[in-house]
Design an enzyme around this catalytic site. Structure first.
Site, mmCIF file in Angstrom:
data_model
loop_
_atom_site.group_PDB
_atom_site.id
_atom_site.type_symbol
_atom_site.label_atom_id
_atom_site.label_comp_id
_atom_site.label_asym_id
_atom_site.label_seq_id
_atom_site.Cartn_x
_atom_site.Cartn_y
_atom_site.Cartn_z
ATOM 1 C CE LYS A 1 -0.639 1.941 3.617
ATOM 2 N NZ LYS A 1 -0.019 3.148 4.324
ATOM 3 C CG ASP B 1 -3.730 1.926 6.660
ATOM 4 O OD1 ASP B 1 -4.507 2.906 6.750
ATOM 5 O OD2 ASP B 1 -2.495 2.032 6.660
#
Length: 283
Positions: A12, A141
């Protein structure tokens, strides 16, 4: 022996991250553009008599294989919700290719990969939104990492919105980390408390992305001054954007062509052979 089940925990990056305020619960309201690279950690699992986890790979040292690991927490959470008859015990092997405490998802990506693995083989009726909602309590997240697609995250990052006008799939990207871990909590705690304004409601392209920022960069540099060196080196290699991801210390550079990215990677490998790097493309 049953067939091995496999999934990837895609790296990410935060293309931009604006911190808007501190919350009474200790978290922060943010606006961030998530994007994902076409490489990351790997997880392989087999149905077993009990859950277990082994961790191998370059960044495996020091990581817990106990019940506090997010991989095993995801298994326990999904089994508690759907039952052992739907979610059987798994023996998993996690290959850690991504540095830890690096601002690129790490444990969240691995947790989301585990959730997708379970969904694909045992809970196929679950959509991304439902799966993200179930596992998001384990980390802000993780919801974005479930789909691992470019999106806007608000709240603490768990409220996700599509960004159809921001067409970045296939963009060559280079990730670089000076091999220095940066703890997320202290970086957020050191944020100066100044709201410098919103990201933007409807991302439309490169100009808006270039005008954005990462509000955690100053606090991360105070903890890890090498971030300045990484950003300086990346910026000199011709990307159209170079920025720190998340709370650091990983930085990324976006290029217009694969050849440009590969030339930059080769130059950095020669000048800073001790830095970790990953060359890929945005998903």
């Amino acid at each position: 022996m049953t067939e091995a089940l496999q999934e990837t925990g895609w790296a990410k990056i935060n293309l931009a991250l604006h911190v808007r305020g501190r919350r009474s619960d200790g978290y922060h309201d943010i606006e961030t553009l998530f994007a994902f690279v076409d490489s990351g950690d790997g997880i392989v699992a087999e149905v077993a008599d009990a859950d277990s986890l082994a961790i191998v790979g370059e960044f495996a040292e020091g990581l817990s294989t106990g019940a506090d690991n997010l991989v095993l927490q995801v298994l326990a959470l999904l089994r508690a919700r759907y039952g052992a008859d739907r979610v059987p015990p798994l023996a998993a092997v996690l290959t850690k290719r991504l540095p830890v405490a690096a601002g690129i998802g790490g444990g969240s990506a691995d947790a989301a990969a585990t959730a997708r693995l379970v969904r694909r083989h045992f809970l196929p009726e679950l959509g991304d939104a439902t799966l993200a909602r179930i596992v998001s309590p384990l980390g802000a997240d993780i919801a974005a990492c479930v789909a691992s697609a470019t999106c806007l995250g608000v709240g603490v990052g768990e409220e996700l919105r599509a960004v159809p006008d921001l067409r970045l799939a296939g963009t060559p990207v280079l990730l670089v980390n000076p091999r220095q871990p940066v703890a997320t909590g202290p970086v957020f705690a050191a944020w100066d408390g100044i709201d410098r304004g919103p990201l933007y409601g409807d991302p439309a392209g490169r100009a808006q992305l270039l005008a954005a920022r990462n509000d955690l960069q100053r606090a991360a540099i105070a903890q890890c001054p090498a971030i300045v060196d990484v950003l300086t080196e990346l910026g000199a290699l011709g990307p159209w954007l170079a920025r720190m991801s998340g709370s650091g210390a990983t930085c990324f550079a976006l290029f217009d062509a694969l050849a440009e990215r590969d030339a930059a990677a080769a130059r950095l490998a020669q000048s800073h052979p001790h830095w970790w790097q990953l060359a890929g493309a945005l998903r």
